[in-house]
Scaffold this motif. Structure first.
Motif, PDB file in Angstrom:
ATOM      1  N   UNK A  81      44.012 149.620 -64.475  1.00 57.46           N
ATOM      2  CA  UNK A  81      44.874 148.704 -63.350  1.00 57.46           C
ATOM      3  C   UNK A  81      44.007 149.182 -62.139  1.00 57.46           C
ATOM      4  N   UNK A  82      43.253 148.573 -60.862  1.00 56.39           N
ATOM      5  CA  UNK A  82      42.712 148.774 -59.790  1.00 56.39           C
ATOM      6  C   UNK A  82      43.580 148.312 -58.452  1.00 56.39           C
ATOM      7  N   UNK A  83      42.689 149.063 -57.319  1.00 63.40           N
ATOM      8  CA  UNK A  83      43.158 149.239 -56.449  1.00 63.40           C
ATOM      9  C   UNK A  83      43.162 148.124 -55.355  1.00 63.40           C
ATOM     10  N   UNK A  84      43.041 147.574 -54.370  1.00 57.86           N
ATOM     11  CA  UNK A  84      42.684 146.416 -53.170  1.00 57.86           C
ATOM     12  C   UNK A  84      41.374 146.946 -53.013  1.00 57.86           C
ATOM     13  N   UNK A  85      40.819 148.473 -53.260  1.00 56.54           N
ATOM     14  CA  UNK A  85      39.743 148.992 -52.782  1.00 56.54           C
ATOM     15  C   UNK A  85      39.595 149.380 -51.245  1.00 56.54           C
ATOM     16  N   UNK A  86      38.315 150.211 -50.588  1.00 58.03           N
ATOM     17  CA  UNK A  86      38.616 150.086 -49.261  1.00 58.03           C
ATOM     18  C   UNK A  86      37.103 149.333 -49.269  1.00 58.03           C
ATOM     19  N   UNK A  87      37.160 149.000 -47.973  1.00 61.31           N
ATOM     20  CA  UNK A  87      35.464 148.680 -47.779  1.00 61.31           C
ATOM     21  C   UNK A  87      34.778 149.895 -47.271  1.00 61.31           C
ATOM     22  N   UNK A 144      47.665 151.702 -55.196  1.00 64.12           N
ATOM     23  CA  UNK A 144      47.750 151.682 -53.288  1.00 64.12           C
ATOM     24  C   UNK A 144      46.411 152.678 -53.224  1.00 64.12           C
ATOM     25  N   UNK A 145      45.458 151.447 -52.171  1.00 63.57           N
ATOM     26  CA  UNK A 145      44.612 152.491 -51.216  1.00 63.57           C
ATOM     27  C   UNK A 145      44.282 152.423 -49.870  1.00 63.57           C
ATOM     28  N   UNK A 156      39.470 152.600 -56.476  1.00 65.24           N
ATOM     29  CA  UNK A 156      40.285 153.258 -57.332  1.00 65.24           C
ATOM     30  C   UNK A 156      41.021 152.391 -58.973  1.00 65.24           C
ATOM     31  N   UNK A 157      41.076 153.613 -59.874  1.00 67.84           N
ATOM     32  CA  UNK A 157      41.901 152.914 -60.641  1.00 67.84           C
ATOM     33  C   UNK A 157      42.408 153.705 -61.703  1.00 67.84           C
ATOM     34  N   UNK A 158      43.345 152.954 -62.132  1.00 67.59           N
ATOM     35  CA  UNK A 158      43.631 154.670 -63.171  1.00 67.59           C
ATOM     36  C   UNK A 158      44.526 153.361 -64.096  1.00 67.59           C
ATOM     37  N   UNK A 159      44.188 154.651 -65.494  1.00 67.73           N
ATOM     38  CA  UNK A 159      44.959 154.377 -67.077  1.00 67.73           C
ATOM     39  C   UNK A 159      45.748 155.318 -67.805  1.00 67.73           C
ATOM     40  N   UNK A 160      47.047 154.719 -67.728  1.00 67.28           N
ATOM     41  CA  UNK A 160      47.969 155.548 -68.751  1.00 67.28           C
ATOM     42  C   UNK A 160      47.244 156.240 -70.011  1.00 67.28           C
ATOM     43  N   UNK A 161      46.029 156.464 -70.321  1.00 69.21           N
ATOM     44  CA  UNK A 161      45.110 156.593 -71.731  1.00 69.21           C
ATOM     45  C   UNK A 161      46.360 156.973 -73.154  1.00 69.21           C
ATOM     46  N   UNK A 162      46.139 157.600 -73.590  1.00 71.64           N
ATOM     47  CA  UNK A 162      46.871 158.297 -74.578  1.00 71.64           C
ATOM     48  C   UNK A 162      46.267 157.099 -76.177  1.00 71.64           C
ATOM     49  N   UNK A 163      45.019 156.207 -75.790  1.00 69.05           N
ATOM     50  CA  UNK A 163      44.575 156.152 -77.162  1.00 69.05           C
ATOM     51  C   UNK A 163      44.404 154.799 -77.820  1.00 69.05           C
ATOM     52  N   UNK A 164      45.257 154.577 -77.553  1.00 70.48           N
ATOM     53  CA  UNK A 164      45.976 153.369 -78.039  1.00 70.48           C
ATOM     54  C   UNK A 164      45.559 151.902 -77.199  1.00 70.48           C
ATOM     55  N   UNK A 165      45.989 151.254 -78.711  1.00 70.99           N
ATOM     56  CA  UNK A 165      45.459 149.929 -77.744  1.00 70.99           C
ATOM     57  C   UNK A 165      46.439 149.494 -76.735  1.00 70.99           C
ATOM     58  N   UNK A 166      46.140 148.946 -75.285  1.00 69.51           N
ATOM     59  CA  UNK A 166      47.056 148.743 -74.170  1.00 69.51           C
ATOM     60  C   UNK A 166      47.183 150.090 -73.687  1.00 69.51           C
ATOM     61  N   UNK A 167      47.394 151.166 -74.008  1.00 70.62           N
ATOM     62  CA  UNK A 167      47.063 152.053 -72.849  1.00 70.62           C
ATOM     63  C   UNK A 167      45.676 152.558 -72.768  1.00 70.62           C
ATOM     64  N   UNK A 168      44.464 151.764 -73.064  1.00 69.67           N
ATOM     65  CA  UNK A 168      43.000 151.694 -72.166  1.00 69.67           C
ATOM     66  C   UNK A 168      42.899 150.999 -71.179  1.00 69.67           C
TER      67      UNK A 168
END
Lengths: 117, 114
Positions: free
Chosen positions: A107-113, A5-6, A92-104
């Protein structure tokens, strides 16, 4: 389903003013990002953040920009002295991380203009 | 240099026509590939993604994309478009081994004539 969320959705400011854009990443994600999209142009990477420090930044991310994770849930982008050319949609975006496929996946937020007058 | 090229800036089709949007990338190493869609006035939505495995990936709303490693391509396809597919489509890439930044293409604007 969890989402990024943003706030605010739209921010209008005068040139030279400071603005803070806020993001709440998905809980348990470890990597956080800011991107921007100037109207009619492509999405550009600004900065990535991991373990409470910047892991990578673009040449756009100069000294007037800063990021912070002040309380373990919010992730903020501050523009110290806004310019007309800072007018854009900021994602804004976030990622779980971890280096495995699928963890990269990011996920983007809706944005702030941001509109700088 | 890391980059994504989308060769079609604006595509105009009639409803029920087939769609193929081209995407080529330049990136060292193993990659993840994405297509995002941005409907007018809305934010980015993930259409589909490729991480590994079957190079033909299926996404939402009947879209699919094929990863051809030898051609560094990840073209988006849909057999029959609808007026509601009118949007901007962005191809994107990032490195597979870490949570690296996503590099976006310049986008293709798709206009569907009803």
């Amino acid at each position: 389903e969890p989402e990024v969320t943003q706030t605010p959705s739209h921010q209008v400011t005068q040139m030279g003013q400071e603005v803070i854009l806020r993001c709440v990443p998905i809980s348990n994600h470890l990597y956080f990002y800011w991107y921007r999209q100037i109207l009619g142009q492509k999405v550009e990477f600004l900065v990535s953040f991991y373990n409470n420090e910047i892991s990578e930044k673009s040449e756009i991310f100069d000294d007037q920009f800063s990021v912070e994770r002040p309380d373990g849930s919010n992730f903020t982008l501050k523009i110290r002295s806004t310019k007309l050319e800072d007018s854009a949609m900021y994602f804004c975006a976030s990622s779980p991380g971890g280096g495995l496929a699928g963890y990269n996946e990011q996920f983007f937020g809706p944005g702030t203009r941001l509109t700088v007058l | 240099a890391q980059s994504v090229s989308q060769h079609n800036h604006h595509v105009i089709l009639s409803e029920a026509a087939s769609l193929e949007l081209g995407c080529n990338y330049s990136y060292g190493g193993t990659v993840n590939l994405f297509w995002y869609v941005q409907y007018p006035g809305q934010h980015l939505q993930l259409l589909l993604k490729y991480f590994s495995g079957d190079p033909l990936v299926k996404g939402i709303k009947g879209f699919e994309a094929e990863f051809i490693k030898s051609k560094f391509s990840f073209n988006l396809r849909k057999p029959s478009v609808q007026w509601s597919d009118t949007a901007e489509y962005f191809c994107a890439v990032n490195g597979a081994s870490s949570a690296s930044k996503i590099i976006f293409g310049s986008g293709t604007r798709l206009s569907i004539r009803p």
